[in-house]
Design a protein around this motif. Structure first.
Motif, mmCIF file in Angstrom:
data_model
loop_
_atom_site.group_PDB
_atom_site.id
_atom_site.type_symbol
_atom_site.label_atom_id
_atom_site.label_comp_id
_atom_site.label_asym_id
_atom_site.label_seq_id
_atom_site.Cartn_x
_atom_site.Cartn_y
_atom_site.Cartn_z
ATOM 1 N N ILE A 88 137.776 94.002 -29.055
ATOM 2 C CA ILE A 88 138.621 93.660 -30.189
ATOM 3 C C ILE A 88 139.764 94.666 -30.316
ATOM 4 O O ILE A 88 140.913 94.298 -30.586
ATOM 5 C CB ILE A 88 137.793 93.609 -31.493
ATOM 6 N N VAL A 89 139.452 95.937 -30.112
ATOM 7 C CA VAL A 89 140.493 96.971 -30.165
ATOM 8 C C VAL A 89 141.575 96.682 -29.130
ATOM 9 O O VAL A 89 142.780 96.725 -29.427
ATOM 10 C CB VAL A 89 139.889 98.368 -29.939
ATOM 11 N N ARG A 90 141.155 96.356 -27.911
ATOM 12 C CA ARG A 90 142.137 96.066 -26.855
ATOM 13 C C ARG A 90 142.951 94.816 -27.178
ATOM 14 O O ARG A 90 144.137 94.738 -26.856
ATOM 15 C CB ARG A 90 141.420 95.898 -25.514
ATOM 16 N N GLY A 91 142.327 93.833 -27.833
ATOM 17 C CA GLY A 91 143.038 92.607 -28.161
ATOM 18 C C GLY A 91 144.058 92.775 -29.274
ATOM 19 O O GLY A 91 145.120 92.146 -29.259
ATOM 20 N N MET A 92 143.758 93.638 -30.262
ATOM 21 C CA MET A 92 144.628 93.769 -31.432
ATOM 22 C C MET A 92 145.630 94.909 -31.316
ATOM 23 O O MET A 92 146.653 94.914 -32.004
ATOM 24 C CB MET A 92 143.768 93.950 -32.693
ATOM 25 N N ALA A 93 145.349 95.893 -30.468
ATOM 26 C CA ALA A 93 146.195 97.089 -30.395
ATOM 27 C C ALA A 93 147.651 96.798 -30.033
ATOM 28 O O ALA A 93 148.563 97.390 -30.637
ATOM 29 C CB ALA A 93 145.596 98.103 -29.414
ATOM 30 N N PRO A 94 147.966 95.895 -29.065
ATOM 31 C CA PRO A 94 149.389 95.660 -28.764
ATOM 32 C C PRO A 94 150.178 95.159 -29.971
ATOM 33 O O PRO A 94 151.296 95.617 -30.226
ATOM 34 C CB PRO A 94 149.336 94.602 -27.646
ATOM 35 N N GLY A 95 149.604 94.221 -30.713
ATOM 36 C CA GLY A 95 150.277 93.723 -31.911
ATOM 37 C C GLY A 95 150.424 94.799 -32.968
ATOM 38 O O GLY A 95 151.456 94.890 -33.648
ATOM 39 N N ILE A 96 149.390 95.629 -33.127
ATOM 40 C CA ILE A 96 149.438 96.715 -34.106
ATOM 41 C C ILE A 96 150.548 97.700 -33.773
ATOM 42 O O ILE A 96 151.298 98.142 -34.659
ATOM 43 C CB ILE A 96 148.064 97.424 -34.166
ATOM 44 N N LEU A 97 150.691 98.036 -32.516
ATOM 45 C CA LEU A 97 151.750 98.967 -32.104
ATOM 46 C C LEU A 97 153.129 98.401 -32.427
ATOM 47 O O LEU A 97 154.002 99.105 -32.952
ATOM 48 C CB LEU A 97 151.634 99.269 -30.611
ATOM 49 N N LEU A 98 153.330 97.112 -32.137
ATOM 50 C CA LEU A 98 154.618 96.482 -32.403
ATOM 51 C C LEU A 98 154.886 96.416 -33.908
ATOM 52 O O LEU A 98 155.967 96.790 -34.384
ATOM 53 C CB LEU A 98 154.652 95.079 -31.800
ATOM 54 N N ARG A 145 141.341 84.126 -29.757
ATOM 55 C CA ARG A 145 141.705 84.594 -28.419
ATOM 56 C C ARG A 145 142.745 85.709 -28.522
ATOM 57 O O ARG A 145 143.211 86.043 -29.611
ATOM 58 C CB ARG A 145 142.247 83.427 -27.586
ATOM 59 N N TRP A 146 143.137 86.251 -27.383
ATOM 60 C CA TRP A 146 143.996 87.436 -27.392
ATOM 61 C C TRP A 146 145.316 87.171 -28.103
ATOM 62 O O TRP A 146 145.864 88.070 -28.754
ATOM 63 C CB TRP A 146 144.231 87.933 -25.965
ATOM 64 N N GLN A 147 145.829 85.907 -28.005
ATOM 65 C CA GLN A 147 147.092 85.625 -28.691
ATOM 66 C C GLN A 147 146.920 85.770 -30.207
ATOM 67 O O GLN A 147 147.768 86.349 -30.894
ATOM 68 C CB GLN A 147 147.574 84.209 -28.370
ATOM 69 N N GLY A 148 145.820 85.219 -30.737
ATOM 70 C CA GLY A 148 145.550 85.319 -32.166
ATOM 71 C C GLY A 148 145.270 86.747 -32.595
ATOM 72 O O GLY A 148 145.693 87.177 -33.680
ATOM 73 N N GLN A 149 144.562 87.501 -31.752
ATOM 74 C CA GLN A 149 144.287 88.898 -32.077
ATOM 75 C C GLN A 149 145.574 89.721 -32.080
ATOM 76 O O GLN A 149 145.763 90.598 -32.931
ATOM 77 C CB GLN A 149 143.285 89.472 -31.076
ATOM 78 N N THR A 150 146.477 89.434 -31.157
ATOM 79 C CA THR A 150 147.755 90.148 -31.121
ATOM 80 C C THR A 150 148.571 89.855 -32.375
ATOM 81 O O THR A 150 149.166 90.758 -32.978
ATOM 82 C CB THR A 150 148.559 89.752 -29.873
ATOM 83 N N ALA A 151 148.590 88.580 -32.785
ATOM 84 C CA ALA A 151 149.330 88.197 -33.987
ATOM 85 C C ALA A 151 148.729 88.853 -35.228
ATOM 86 O O ALA A 151 149.454 89.380 -36.086
ATOM 87 C CB ALA A 151 149.335 86.676 -34.140
ATOM 88 N N ALA A 152 147.397 88.838 -35.330
ATOM 89 C CA ALA A 152 146.736 89.482 -36.466
ATOM 90 C C ALA A 152 147.020 90.980 -36.464
ATOM 91 O O ALA A 152 147.276 91.586 -37.511
ATOM 92 C CB ALA A 152 145.232 89.219 -36.417
#
Length: 274
Positions: A88-98, A145-152
């Motif tokens: 989960i950390v790997r999935g959400m971290a890119p969006g969080i950084l942005l 999925r990773w797209q949703g995790q990135t958006a969240a």
């Protein structure tokens, strides 16, 4: 640090006490402690002659910078217990950084505080109510999925960067809504606090690069003496908070987290209407 050695003993004691409280909360609830630090830091900076608008921004930026150290200490304690959901950390971290970078370097300087406080307070109150209701999420609901995790993650990072919080007040309810057990949600939220703090603090540095120092030891929006003292105290307390979190049952932890969220909501609504 010369500015640190010149601080009055009473101010040093206040900042260390803030760090102790923030560190314990970080370990207990997977939050960075920013909602505890920001109002008290604002008060401290205002009493030292910083104008109201700048004192709020310096409090938010300094609070977020301390979250980096607090989160690292907290996540180590949770990781030892095997509670962090690293996928989960790997999935959400890119969006969080942005999101955090966009908030810290751009929107932080232009958005009006009252409108933000109102939206934030209402959202946090809604999150607390959902937790207290104890309504079970749909059994088949899982993390997107990773797209949703990135958006969240982008939404969490952006909101966190604006208010100086580690994101646990959003990420923990989101993960529990997706059937992540509360202990794992708290631990994973602590890990997500690291990219939140890195991106937002970098944004604050960029946004305040050319600002004159408001106080001795200030660098743009960051008040470095407070950062050093709060970080030192919070790092020692975060593992104790994590230990307390794993000693509580799920119902107790949800109720305690909901009470904290209500307190944050009341404060933010007061700021909006006051």
């Amino acid at each position: 640090m010369e500015a640190l050695s010149q601080l009055p003993p009473t101010l040093i004691a206040e900042l260390l006490a803030l760090g102790i409280g923030a560190g314990f909360l970080a370990g207990l609830f997977g939050i960075g402690g920013g909602m505890l630090l920001v109002p008290f830091m604002t008060l401290i900076l205002s009493h030292r002659g910083v104008n109201n608008n700048l004192s709020v921004k310096m409090a938010i930026a300094t609070s977020m910078a301390t979250i980096l150290f607090t989160s690292l200490s907290s996540v180590r304690a949770h990781h030892r217990r095997g509670a962090v959901r690293w996928p989960i950390v790997r999935g959400m971290a890119p969006g969080i950084l942005l999101g955090g970078l966009l908030a810290g370097a751009g929107a932080f300087a232009v958005l009006k505080g009252q409108a933000l406080a109102l939206v934030f307070g209402l959202f946090v109150a809604f999150s607390a109510t959902q937790m207290l209701r104890g309504k079970k999420p749909a059994a088949n609901r899982q993390m997107p999925r990773w797209q949703g995790q990135t958006a969240a993650g982008a939404g969490i990072g952006f909101l966190s960067g604006l208010v100086g919080a580690g994101g646990g007040f959003v990420s923990v309810p989101f993960m529990t809504w997706c059937n992540v057990p509360i202990h794992n949600a708290v631990a994973t939220s602590a890990a997500l606090g690291v990219p939140v703090a890195v991106a937002s603090t970098l944004g604050y540095v960029i946004g305040g690069w050319s600002m004159p120092a408001a106080l001795p030891g200030a660098f743009g929006y960051l008040y470095l003496p407070a950062l050093a003292l709060i970080a030192a105290a919070s790092v020692t307390m975060a593992p104790l908070g994590a230990r307390a979190a794993h000693a509580m049952n799920v119902a107790q932890l949800k109720r305690a987290f909901a009470v904290l969220l209500y307190g944050l909501a009341i404060y933010m609504l007061y700021k909006a209407f006051g």
